[in-house]
Design a protein around this motif. Structure first.
Motif, PDB file in Angstrom:
ATOM      1  N   THR A   1       0.869  -1.177   0.000  1.00 36.66           N
ATOM      2  CA  THR A   1       0.000   0.000   0.000  1.00 36.66           C
ATOM      3  C   THR A   1       0.906   1.227   0.000  1.00 36.66           C
ATOM      4  N   VAL A   2       0.735   2.081  -1.020  1.00 35.61           N
ATOM      5  CA  VAL A   2       1.638   3.222  -1.200  1.00 35.61           C
ATOM      6  C   VAL A   2       0.834   4.516  -1.287  1.00 35.61           C
ATOM      7  N   ARG A   3       1.486   5.620  -0.917  1.00 34.11           N
ATOM      8  CA  ARG A   3       0.906   6.949  -1.067  1.00 34.11           C
ATOM      9  C   ARG A   3       1.330   7.479  -2.436  1.00 34.11           C
ATOM     10  N   MET A   4       0.342   7.854  -3.274  1.00 36.88           N
ATOM     11  CA  MET A   4       0.660   8.300  -4.623  1.00 36.88           C
ATOM     12  C   MET A   4      -0.203   9.492  -5.014  1.00 36.88           C
ATOM     13  N   SER A   5       0.398  10.397  -5.768  1.00 31.73           N
ATOM     14  CA  SER A   5      -0.316  11.498  -6.414  1.00 31.73           C
ATOM     15  C   SER A   5      -0.092  11.381  -7.915  1.00 31.73           C
ATOM     16  N   ALA A   6      -0.881  12.116  -8.696  1.00 24.69           N
ATOM     17  CA  ALA A   6      -0.711  12.101 -10.145  1.00 24.69           C
ATOM     18  C   ALA A   6       0.720  12.501 -10.488  1.00 24.69           C
TER      19      ALA A   6
ATOM     20  N   ASP B   1       0.688  -2.137 -19.981  1.00 23.87           N
ATOM     21  CA  ASP B   1      -0.718  -1.801 -20.230  1.00 23.87           C
ATOM     22  C   ASP B   1      -1.056  -0.506 -19.500  1.00 23.87           C
ATOM     23  N   THR B   2      -2.200   0.070 -19.872  1.00 21.14           N
ATOM     24  CA  THR B   2      -2.769   1.216 -19.168  1.00 21.14           C
ATOM     25  C   THR B   2      -4.119   0.806 -18.598  1.00 21.14           C
ATOM     26  N   VAL B   3      -4.316   1.010 -17.288  1.00 23.50           N
ATOM     27  CA  VAL B   3      -5.529   0.551 -16.617  1.00 23.50           C
ATOM     28  C   VAL B   3      -6.119   1.693 -15.803  1.00 23.50           C
ATOM     29  N   VAL B   4      -7.389   1.533 -15.419  1.00 22.51           N
ATOM     30  CA  VAL B   4      -8.111   2.570 -14.687  1.00 22.51           C
ATOM     31  C   VAL B   4      -8.745   1.969 -13.436  1.00 22.51           C
ATOM     32  N   SER B   5      -8.498   2.605 -12.287  1.00 17.69           N
ATOM     33  CA  SER B   5      -9.168   2.250 -11.044  1.00 17.69           C
ATOM     34  C   SER B   5     -10.056   3.426 -10.632  1.00 17.69           C
ATOM     35  N   GLU B   6     -11.250   3.118 -10.103  1.00 14.22           N
ATOM     36  CA  GLU B   6     -12.219   4.178  -9.828  1.00 14.22           C
ATOM     37  C   GLU B   6     -12.661   4.177  -8.372  1.00 14.22           C
ATOM     38  N   LYS B   7     -13.071   5.344  -7.940  1.00 14.98           N
ATOM     39  CA  LYS B   7     -13.784   5.517  -6.678  1.00 14.98           C
ATOM     40  C   LYS B   7     -15.136   6.109  -7.039  1.00 14.98           C
TER      41      LYS B   7
ATOM     42  N   MET C   1      -5.706  11.846 -12.824  1.00 10.23           N
ATOM     43  CA  MET C   1      -6.964  11.649 -12.099  1.00 10.23           C
ATOM     44  C   MET C   1      -8.042  12.481 -12.780  1.00 10.23           C
ATOM     45  N   GLU C   2      -9.159  11.840 -13.115  1.00  7.90           N
ATOM     46  CA  GLU C   2     -10.233  12.527 -13.830  1.00  7.90           C
ATOM     47  C   GLU C   2     -11.560  12.284 -13.129  1.00  7.90           C
ATOM     48  N   ASP C   3     -12.478  13.258 -13.260  1.00  8.90           N
ATOM     49  CA  ASP C   3     -13.856  13.098 -12.793  1.00  8.90           C
ATOM     50  C   ASP C   3     -14.721  12.616 -13.947  1.00  8.90           C
TER      51      ASP C   3
ATOM     52  N   SER D   1     -11.582   8.798 -11.341  1.00  7.59           N
ATOM     53  CA  SER D   1     -10.912   7.710 -12.045  1.00  7.59           C
ATOM     54  C   SER D   1      -9.420   7.981 -12.146  1.00  7.59           C
ATOM     55  N   ALA D   2      -8.643   7.033 -11.635  1.00  6.29           N
ATOM     56  CA  ALA D   2      -7.187   7.140 -11.674  1.00  6.29           C
ATOM     57  C   ALA D   2      -6.643   6.256 -12.783  1.00  6.29           C
ATOM     58  N   THR D   3      -5.832   6.828 -13.665  1.00  8.69           N
ATOM     59  CA  THR D   3      -5.222   6.087 -14.762  1.00  8.69           C
ATOM     60  C   THR D   3      -3.781   5.734 -14.387  1.00  8.69           C
ATOM     61  N   PHE D   4      -3.457   4.452 -14.514  1.00  3.79           N
ATOM     62  CA  PHE D   4      -2.119   3.963 -14.193  1.00  3.79           C
ATOM     63  C   PHE D   4      -1.493   3.340 -15.438  1.00  3.79           C
ATOM     64  N   VAL D   5      -0.221   3.640 -15.654  1.00  5.11           N
ATOM     65  CA  VAL D   5       0.555   3.018 -16.729  1.00  5.11           C
ATOM     66  C   VAL D   5       1.497   2.005 -16.081  1.00  5.11           C
ATOM     67  N   ILE D   6       1.381   0.747 -16.487  1.00  9.31           N
ATOM     68  CA  ILE D   6       2.190  -0.322 -15.907  1.00  9.31           C
ATOM     69  C   ILE D   6       3.329  -0.641 -16.869  1.00  9.31           C
ATOM     70  N   SER D   7       4.545  -0.685 -16.323  1.00  5.66           N
ATOM     71  CA  SER D   7       5.730  -0.988 -17.135  1.00  5.66           C
ATOM     72  C   SER D   7       6.592  -2.010 -16.406  1.00  5.66           C
ATOM     73  N   ARG D   8       7.432  -2.671 -17.184  1.00  4.60           N
ATOM     74  CA  ARG D   8       8.425  -3.548 -16.578  1.00  4.60           C
ATOM     75  C   ARG D   8       9.605  -2.719 -16.080  1.00  4.60           C
TER      76      ARG D   8
END
Length: 660
Positions: free
Chosen positions: A519-524, A566-572, A540-542, A552-559
């Protein structure tokens, strides 16, 4: 008007079930063929009016008829149409109407496909299904009517569906689970009918076995979908939580698995008759117990439905009647239940009995672990908690002997088996299982976990003993390997079922011991490194949904080397009517691992708590369940069941022609 139609249809369905419970048994007692034969039309009537009632409730949701209290409490004009449909079973009353539709469907299927059964036996089976229906319809009409009105204070809009249930998993999980739960009533009906007739032979087991396997397949798939749904929907990152309501569905599955194997012994060897009957009674009784736990309010769970003590007392009384009545009947008829088959200590019968005892032990562990905190609290002794560590520890020790016996079982013959004949196959399987169990973690993991090694050894033991059994069968045939094609579907069903269990063990062993969680603290703009991956919080977008607003938070996953995965989206999500917040997880998956991101709470400085998991082989757990279910479908479609139906149909046509 639609509410009155649904309620009246439900009352008519109850009337048909009451007649079904009585008239065929009177016909059996009087040897009256007409009264026995009326069981099928009564069953069709029960199904038809239950279907009408269900359609009426569906229509009420689709047209937003808020004069029906259940619709007003579980829907909203802004709710998407697909979720207005699934909201039909989104709470207690509607979900129980779905339960009754499934119950009536199983009874109707029995009526259609039981024409090959002796008329007396079919009449008893359908009458037992009618008795079960009487109890459930009364429960609905007296305590859980889904058509109660809000008149004269009809609300302008509804309260909305629980946000947890606004998910595609809601479409398939409850129907599958109910098909399995209620399907256990068919095995129960066959057992009670056999006890009533005093005829517990291999024919009864042969008739009951396909229906039992079908119910088990549905229950397996229902539990699997529920596990997958909770995994991504709740944002906890786990695939099984030993929640009491999860345990409520697991109990009849364990008993049903034991019953399925016991029926095979009774059908093929004419033994384990008493054991098989008790397992059939237990599987259905545990289904009723699960219904009581979920719908009585005695449990606090995200899965539980109701908290009305009236409902709980009704279900508890019905459960008591079913268990006491069936066990009393068994006690009366027990003297007629005799097995004459003999077998040695090392034989397939003994190995199957050993695995059955382990399954029953596991059932008792889950039952006690689930009920003990409730009993402790009700007795005023305070609160105690029995959770994941206890269940995991006990099941680990039960799985070891279970997997060992599962490997031996297919290799052994009925009645007796000389261990010397299997020595080379067993030694090879042990050597390969131990070798791979140690080698794979040593090669692919940074740390060798002892529990992971143990799980892999057990899984590979099952795989290699299953392969050895197939090799021995091929060696005994004239045309060698082409003989595999000629093996019966029932045999392939056993093979797939055992391999599915091995696949599931691999998934559990690896994900439980090699999962990475942070669990990490992250900002855009921030990047976090977890394992061999980098997670870049891009933006981060509304967003505006049909009945919710979303951050909606957009994350870019890299090795680690910078290659983008990939690019994925997690939402609240905030549901405006229900006033609830719901997390939508982001998943990037392949067959060998899941990358799991759940957006947590917003912190004081505008950053976010983000939970990141790397879950290796987690999808093998669900793949194993699917493979086991496919094995069950293969067994149901075995030619011996299909050919028997064709031969009996041909005989009936010939008899009719001769009569003319």
């Amino acid at each position: 008007m639609i509410g009155e139609v649904g309620h009246f249809a439900l009352a008519l369905a109850f009337a048909f079930s009451a007649l079904l419970a009585v008239i065929p048994l009177i016909g059996v007692a009087r040897s009256h063929g007409g009264q026995m034969a009326i069981a099928r039309p009564l069953t069709y009537g029960m199904f038809f009016f239950t279907l009408i009632s269900f359609i009426a409730l569906v229509w009420g949701f689709l047209v937003n008829d808020f004069s029906i209290a259940y619709v007003a409490n579980n829907s909203n004009t802004a709710l998407p149409a697909i979720y207005r449909f699934t909201a039909v079973w989104g709470s207690h009353e509607g979900s129980f109407l779905l339960w009754m539709l499934v119950q009536a469907s199983w009874a109707a299927a029995l009526a259609v496909f039981s024409k090959r059964l002796p008329l007396v036996f079919a009449a008893r089976v359908l009458a037992v299904m009618g008795m079960i229906g009487v109890g459930f319809y009364l429960f609905m009409l007296l305590t859980s009517n889904p058509f109660e009105r809000t008149i004269p204070l009809i609300p302008v809009d509804g309260r909305d569906l629980n946000p947890l249930l606004q998910d595609p998993g809601m479409i398939i999980h409850p129907p599958l689970l109910y098909m399995g739960y209620v399907g256990m009533s068919v095995a129960f009906a066959f057992a009670i009918a056999a006890l009533l007739g005093g005829r517990l032979d291999s024919a009864w087991a042969r008739w009951s076995r396909p229906w039992t396997i079908a119910a088990w397949v549905f229950l397996t798939l229902g539990i699997m979908v529920g596990s997958w749904w909770a995994y991504y929907e709740l944002g906890w990152g786990g695939w099984w939580f030993w929640d009491p309501v999860e345990n409520a569905s697991f109990l009849p599955w364990l008993a049903g698995t034991a019953l399925m194997h016991s029926l095979a012994v009774t059908e093929k060897r004419g033994t384990f008759k008493s054991w098989t009957v008790l397992l059939a009674i237990s599987a259905f009784s545990l289904s009723l117990l699960g219904t009581f736990l979920v719908r009585s309010g005695v449990l606090v769970s995200v899965h539980a439905f109701a908290s009305d003590p009236t409902r709980g007392m009704f279900l508890l009384g019905f459960l008591g009647v079913v268990i006491a009545g069936s066990l009393l009947l068994y006690a009366i008829r027990a003297a007629k239940v005799q097995s004459h088959s003999r077998y040695d200590l090392f034989s397939r019968e003994v190995l199957l009995l050993g695995n059955n005892l382990l399954l029953v032990t596991a059932t008792m562990v889950v039952l006690v672990g689930t009920l003990l905190p409730l009993v402790h609290q009700q007795l005023g002794l305070g609160n105690i908690s029995i959770g994941e560590p206890f269940f995991n520890e006990v099941f680990m020790w039960l799985t070891i002997p279970f997997a060992i016996l599962l490997g031996f079982g297919p290799l052994t013959r009925w009645k007796r088996q000389k261990i010397a004949e299997l020595r080379s196959s067993l030694l090879l399987a042990i050597a390969l299982a131990v070798g791979l169990g140690f080698a794979l973690p040593w090669i692919f993991a940074d740390v060798v976990s002892g529990l992971a090694v143990l799980g892999l050894i057990l899984a590979f033991w099952i795989v290699f003993t299953t392969a050895a059994e197939l090799r021995l069968r091929v060696a005994s045939r004239e045309h060698k390997w082409p003989a595999l094609v000629k093996l019966g579907r029932s045999h392939w069903g056993m093979v797939l079922g055992h391999l599915g269990f091995a696949v599931m063990i691999i998934g559990i062993a690896v994900v439980q011991n090699y999962e990475v969680e942070r669990t990490v603290r992250m900002s855009a703009g921030d990047t976090a490194t977890v394992g061999n991956y980098q997670f870049h919080f891009r933006s981060m977008e509304d967003r505006q949904g049909p009945n919710f607003t979303s951050e909606s938070a957009t994350f870019v996953i890299s090795r680690e080397d910078g290659r983008e995965v990939d690019t994925v989206v997690s939402e609240k999500r905030f549901y405006t009517v229900a006033r609830q917040i719901q997390t939508q997880t982001a998943l990037q998956v392949n067959p060998f691992r899941d990358l799991y991101i759940a957006l947590g709470e917003e912190l004081d400085d505008g950053s976010w708590a983000v939970r990141i998991h790397i879950k290796p082989f987690v999808r093998w757990i669900w793949a194993g369940a699917i493979l086991m279910s496919i094995g069950g479908i293969f067994s149901i479609s075995d030619k011996r069941y299909r050919l028997r139906r064709k031969n009996e149909k041909r005989a009936r046509k010939q008899a009719a022609a001769e009569a003319l």
